[in-house]
Scaffold this motif. Structure first.
Motif, PDB file in Angstrom:
ATOM      1  N   GLU A 352       0.840  -1.198   0.000  1.00 46.07           N
ATOM      2  CA  GLU A 352       0.000   0.000   0.000  1.00 46.07           C
ATOM      3  C   GLU A 352       0.874   1.248   0.000  1.00 46.07           C
ATOM      4  N   HIS A 353       1.884   1.216   0.801  1.00 45.85           N
ATOM      5  CA  HIS A 353       2.766   2.369   0.884  1.00 45.85           C
ATOM      6  C   HIS A 353       3.363   2.709  -0.478  1.00 45.85           C
ATOM      7  N   TYR A 354       3.929   1.699  -1.123  1.00 40.93           N
ATOM      8  CA  TYR A 354       4.590   1.967  -2.409  1.00 40.93           C
ATOM      9  C   TYR A 354       3.589   2.285  -3.505  1.00 40.93           C
ATOM     10  N   LEU A 355       2.445   1.630  -3.485  1.00 41.30           N
ATOM     11  CA  LEU A 355       1.439   1.860  -4.517  1.00 41.30           C
ATOM     12  C   LEU A 355       0.876   3.276  -4.416  1.00 41.30           C
ATOM     13  N   ARG A 356       0.611   3.714  -3.185  1.00 42.46           N
ATOM     14  CA  ARG A 356      -0.032   5.016  -3.007  1.00 42.46           C
ATOM     15  C   ARG A 356       0.915   6.163  -3.290  1.00 42.46           C
ATOM     16  N   GLN A 357       2.192   5.899  -3.250  1.00 40.83           N
ATOM     17  CA  GLN A 357       3.089   7.016  -3.508  1.00 40.83           C
ATOM     18  C   GLN A 357       3.473   7.126  -4.984  1.00 40.83           C
ATOM     19  N   LEU A 358       2.920   6.248  -5.806  1.00 41.63           N
ATOM     20  CA  LEU A 358       3.152   6.382  -7.242  1.00 41.63           C
ATOM     21  C   LEU A 358       2.394   7.601  -7.765  1.00 41.63           C
ATOM     22  N   SER A 359       2.835   8.118  -8.898  1.00 42.24           N
ATOM     23  CA  SER A 359       2.157   9.277  -9.468  1.00 42.24           C
ATOM     24  C   SER A 359       0.764   8.885  -9.949  1.00 42.24           C
ATOM     25  N   VAL A 360      -0.102   9.880 -10.058  1.00 42.04           N
ATOM     26  CA  VAL A 360      -1.460   9.640 -10.536  1.00 42.04           C
ATOM     27  C   VAL A 360      -1.415   9.045 -11.946  1.00 42.04           C
ATOM     28  N   GLU A 361      -0.503   9.528 -12.749  1.00 39.06           N
ATOM     29  CA  GLU A 361      -0.379   9.016 -14.122  1.00 39.06           C
ATOM     30  C   GLU A 361      -0.053   7.518 -14.111  1.00 39.06           C
ATOM     31  N   HIS A 362       0.876   7.192 -13.245  1.00 39.09           N
ATOM     32  CA  HIS A 362       1.294   5.803 -13.149  1.00 39.09           C
ATOM     33  C   HIS A 362       0.124   4.935 -12.674  1.00 39.09           C
ATOM     34  N   GLN A 363      -0.588   5.409 -11.671  1.00 36.27           N
ATOM     35  CA  GLN A 363      -1.727   4.667 -11.143  1.00 36.27           C
ATOM     36  C   GLN A 363      -2.824   4.546 -12.195  1.00 36.27           C
ATOM     37  N   ARG A 364      -2.984   5.633 -12.982  1.00 35.87           N
ATOM     38  CA  ARG A 364      -4.015   5.619 -14.005  1.00 35.87           C
ATOM     39  C   ARG A 364      -3.737   4.540 -15.050  1.00 35.87           C
ATOM     40  N   GLU A 365      -2.455   4.291 -15.294  1.00 32.70           N
ATOM     41  CA  GLU A 365      -2.104   3.232 -16.237  1.00 32.70           C
ATOM     42  C   GLU A 365      -2.659   1.883 -15.778  1.00 32.70           C
ATOM     43  N   TYR A 366      -2.567   1.618 -14.490  1.00 30.72           N
ATOM     44  CA  TYR A 366      -3.105   0.361 -13.957  1.00 30.72           C
ATOM     45  C   TYR A 366      -4.600   0.252 -14.256  1.00 30.72           C
ATOM     46  N   LEU A 367      -5.303   1.353 -13.990  1.00 33.75           N
ATOM     47  CA  LEU A 367      -6.748   1.366 -14.208  1.00 33.75           C
ATOM     48  C   LEU A 367      -7.071   1.173 -15.688  1.00 33.75           C
ATOM     49  N   LEU A 368      -6.370   1.929 -16.519  1.00 36.91           N
ATOM     50  CA  LEU A 368      -6.618   1.870 -17.958  1.00 36.91           C
ATOM     51  C   LEU A 368      -6.360   0.480 -18.526  1.00 36.91           C
ATOM     52  N   GLN A 369      -5.299  -0.125 -18.054  1.00 29.88           N
ATOM     53  CA  GLN A 369      -4.958  -1.467 -18.553  1.00 29.88           C
ATOM     54  C   GLN A 369      -6.020  -2.491 -18.173  1.00 29.88           C
ATOM     55  N   ASP A 370      -6.434  -2.429 -16.930  1.00 27.02           N
ATOM     56  CA  ASP A 370      -7.439  -3.398 -16.481  1.00 27.02           C
ATOM     57  C   ASP A 370      -8.767  -3.174 -17.184  1.00 27.02           C
ATOM     58  N   ALA A 371      -9.098  -1.899 -17.381  1.00 28.79           N
ATOM     59  CA  ALA A 371     -10.348  -1.579 -18.057  1.00 28.79           C
ATOM     60  C   ALA A 371     -10.301  -2.138 -19.474  1.00 28.79           C
ATOM     61  N   GLN A 372      -9.171  -1.905 -20.116  1.00 28.04           N
ATOM     62  CA  GLN A 372      -9.018  -2.386 -21.479  1.00 28.04           C
ATOM     63  C   GLN A 372      -9.123  -3.906 -21.548  1.00 28.04           C
ATOM     64  N   GLU A 392      -6.264   6.518  -2.118  1.00 26.62           N
ATOM     65  CA  GLU A 392      -5.953   6.329  -0.700  1.00 26.62           C
ATOM     66  C   GLU A 392      -6.520   5.031  -0.140  1.00 26.62           C
ATOM     67  N   ARG A 393      -7.175   4.249  -0.995  1.00 31.17           N
ATOM     68  CA  ARG A 393      -7.829   3.059  -0.477  1.00 31.17           C
ATOM     69  C   ARG A 393      -7.361   1.765  -1.135  1.00 31.17           C
ATOM     70  N   VAL A 394      -6.408   1.849  -2.032  1.00 28.85           N
ATOM     71  CA  VAL A 394      -6.012   0.643  -2.747  1.00 28.85           C
ATOM     72  C   VAL A 394      -4.853  -0.090  -2.056  1.00 28.85           C
ATOM     73  N   THR A 395      -4.837  -1.387  -2.238  1.00 30.61           N
ATOM     74  CA  THR A 395      -3.717  -2.194  -1.761  1.00 30.61           C
ATOM     75  C   THR A 395      -2.917  -2.739  -2.944  1.00 30.61           C
ATOM     76  N   PHE A 396      -3.640  -3.114  -3.996  1.00 34.43           N
ATOM     77  CA  PHE A 396      -3.010  -3.661  -5.196  1.00 34.43           C
ATOM     78  C   PHE A 396      -3.407  -2.812  -6.414  1.00 34.43           C
ATOM     79  N   PRO A 397      -2.580  -2.817  -7.433  1.00 31.96           N
ATOM     80  CA  PRO A 397      -2.906  -2.045  -8.640  1.00 31.96           C
ATOM     81  C   PRO A 397      -4.282  -2.399  -9.207  1.00 31.96           C
ATOM     82  N   GLY A 398      -4.654  -3.676  -9.101  1.00 27.42           N
ATOM     83  CA  GLY A 398      -5.925  -4.116  -9.648  1.00 27.42           C
ATOM     84  C   GLY A 398      -7.130  -3.547  -8.912  1.00 27.42           C
TER      85      GLY A 398
END
Length: 513
Positions: A352-372, A392-398
């Motif tokens: 959670e610590h490492y995931l939440r400190q990623l940039s919004v752009e980076h996090q958005r990639e996870y969302l976009l990929q899964d959506a796709q 602020e609520r995620v544990t895993f990229p998925g």
RNA sequence: GGUCCGUUCGUCUAGGGGUUAGGACGUAUCCCUUUCACGGAUAAAACACGGGUUCGAUUCCCGUACGGACUACCA
């Protein structure tokens, strides 16, 4: 004394590399880098019956994923190759013969049945340690008991044989372990281990000594399961006359199951509710699948940080360390002695610590990929809003995709407990009026604050406290009583969708007392 | 069974002859907040036991208990 530090990670390719092995690799890597030395990978495939296709590549990929690839390996040979013991096969016999010549080893011709019979005999005679040793070897078929001529004859006729180490009867073997201090073992408790197997391959015991010597290994950092055989290894160095260049030993505490009952093993697989392998693995023989940390959603930095702290700590209260910071802080004398239970909750916290400190752009990639992957094309602006909603609520990229389902799917059912408590006339009145307002005028800008302003105004006009009905509003729109910021959800949904969902809830949910 | 290794909160651990035994995860409570989460605060929570040594032992020594590893022509 100023020689370069050279350490090796020496797994055998018998399946997926498990997490304990990975930690051993990490500590070797950290120590090598800290000392400005080299980290080698040597494949210990002397047991051909246990070879598993794909296992070598799995090891390579696992290390690469964590960013701790070796300086020298089968795929990146240095000056002391080959790095696969099967490819060094020819080199071992001469060393074993040398030992025979020096009187520190001997040929043994006993069959499996004869060995079994010996053990049974000794057990029946209540011998505490039924083993092939300095006492029992005098009653077995070997070059110590057989005449020279007979030995020559057996060898010449191609009879299968092994070469065993000839351990001294009464001798104290002591060596200094970097983690445990002096370890002392008496040779009377050791057995005459097989050095060369009848298939012409060396055993681990011979191969690791010869190779470590030839490869210039200065420190052997390995799991505690090797501690009992370390005295034999020390003896072997002595027999070869290599004692002055013998590597230093550091035996790592074991990784235990969460209940403390035994060491964490490959067989634990997914039984414990978390991965024990870095990457997904499918056994090529049984087809059995095991999940990996990578595919479960653990970030390499998080796993690295977590693993590093399983048995080691920097001595101060810092806990978040990048790989290079770990290298900087690492030292063998801060490795603990006691076995470590594997606590997945802490691993999640690191993730959670490492995931939440990623940039919004980076996090958005996870969302976009899964959506796709789910066949949904998300617009970037919307994806960004979703990321802000959930980061602020995620544990895993998925989790970005998983937890945003409430946005893409209108509720068809409603949480009964919340409905029972909060679904009342006041709530229905507010919702009714709010939906009507949304439907009447869709030209107004609808962001989180305006959506909220409108809702507040609606409640106020009805003289109803907004706080009292808020849970019901959330229930109507999302189906649940808990979740991310509701007004942000509204903004992403848009006024029409919000109104539609409210209408559905109003028609579906009965009033309860 | 034998040999070896180990034992500080539930877990990972810091510490070390005299401490209010520190931190983190987890748990609980409170605050923030429309909920949950985040964040903040607080709390409960440990030196396995018995002997020594010592003015004093959780710390050093010895036992006991408990746990673990090893005990293959596997690594």
């Amino acid at each position: 004394m100023n020689q370069e530090v050279r350490v090796r990670f020496a797994p055998s390719p018998t399946g997926a590399l498990h997490i304990g092995g990975l930690r051993t690799a990490l500590y070797n890597y950290l120590f090598a880098k800290k000392m400005g030395g080299k980290f080698l990978l040597r494949i210990e495939d002397t047991d051909q019956t246990r070879f598993v296709p794909g296992a070598e590549e799995y090891i390579q990929e696992s290390l690469a994923w964590l960013g701790i690839s070796p300086d020298e390996s089968p795929w990146k040979p240095g000056a002391v190759g080959p790095y696969r013991q099967s490819e060094r096969k020819e080199s071992y016999l001469p060393y074993a013969l040398d030992l025979i010549e020096k009187g520190h080893a001997y040929y043994a011709f006993d069959t499996a049945e004869e060995l079994e019979a010996m053990r049974e005999r000794l057990t029946a005679a209540r011998v505490v340690q039924p083993q092939y040793n300095s006492i029992t070897r005098t009653q077995m078929k070997n070059s110590l008991t057989l005449s020279k001529a007979e030995v020559q004859e057996r060898l010449a006729s191609g009879q299968p044989y092994v070469i065993r180490a000839k351990l001294p009867l009464k001798e104290e073997v002591r060596f200094q372990d970097l983690i445990r201090g002096w370890v002392v073992v008496h040779t009377s408790t050791l057995d005459d281990k097989v050095l060369m197997k009848s298939d012409g391959m060396p055993t681990y015991h011979l191969a690791n000594i010869v190779d470590d010597h030839l490869m210039g290994i200065t420190h052997v950092i390995r799991g505690e399961e090797w501690l009992p055989s370390a005295p034999l290894h020390v003896l072997l160095y002595r027999f070869f006359g290599w004692e002055e260049s013998m590597p230093q030993f550091a035996h790592l505490p074991l990784l235990l199951k969460p209940d403390g009952n035994g060491k964490l093993s490959k067989r634990d697989g997914d039984k414990l509710g978390f991965p024990v392998f870095p990457l997904n693995w499918t056994d090529p023989f049984s087809g059995e699948k095991s999940s990996g940390f990578r595919e479960t959603g653990y970030l390499p930095d998080a796993l690295l940080n977590f693993l590093a702290f399983l048995g080691w700590n920097p001595g101060d209260e810092r806990e978040i360390f990048s790989l290079s910071e770990l290298v900087e802080a690492f030292s063998i004398d801060r490795i603990g002695k006691a076995g470590t239970k594997f606590d997945i909750a802490k691993a999640k916290w690191f993730n959670e610590h490492y995931l939440r400190q990623l940039s919004v752009e980076h996090q958005r990639e996870y969302l976009l990929q899964d959506a796709q992957a789910a066949g949904v094309q998300l617009e970037k602006g919307k994806a960004t809003a979703v990321v802000h909603l959930l980061r602020e609520r995620v544990t895993f990229p998925g989790d970005f995709w998983k937890d945003s389902q409430l946005l893409w799917q209108a509720p068809s059912e409603f949480d009964e407990e919340v409905a029972g408590k909060k679904w009342n006339l006041e709530a229905k009145t507010v919702l009714e009026t709010y939906a009507a307002a949304l439907e009447a005028d869709n030209s107004i800008p609808f962001d989180a604050s305006s959506a909220k302003a409108l809702l507040e105004a609606t409640a106020e006009a009805l003289e109803i406290k907004l706080g009292k009905v808020m849970q019901a509003v959330r229930l109507a729109v999302t189906g649940w009583g808990a979740g991310p910021d509701l007004m942000e959800v509204f903004a992403i949904l848009g006024p029409q969708e919000v109104a539609k969902r409210i209408r559905f809830a109003l028609h579906t949910l009965p009033l309860v007392g």
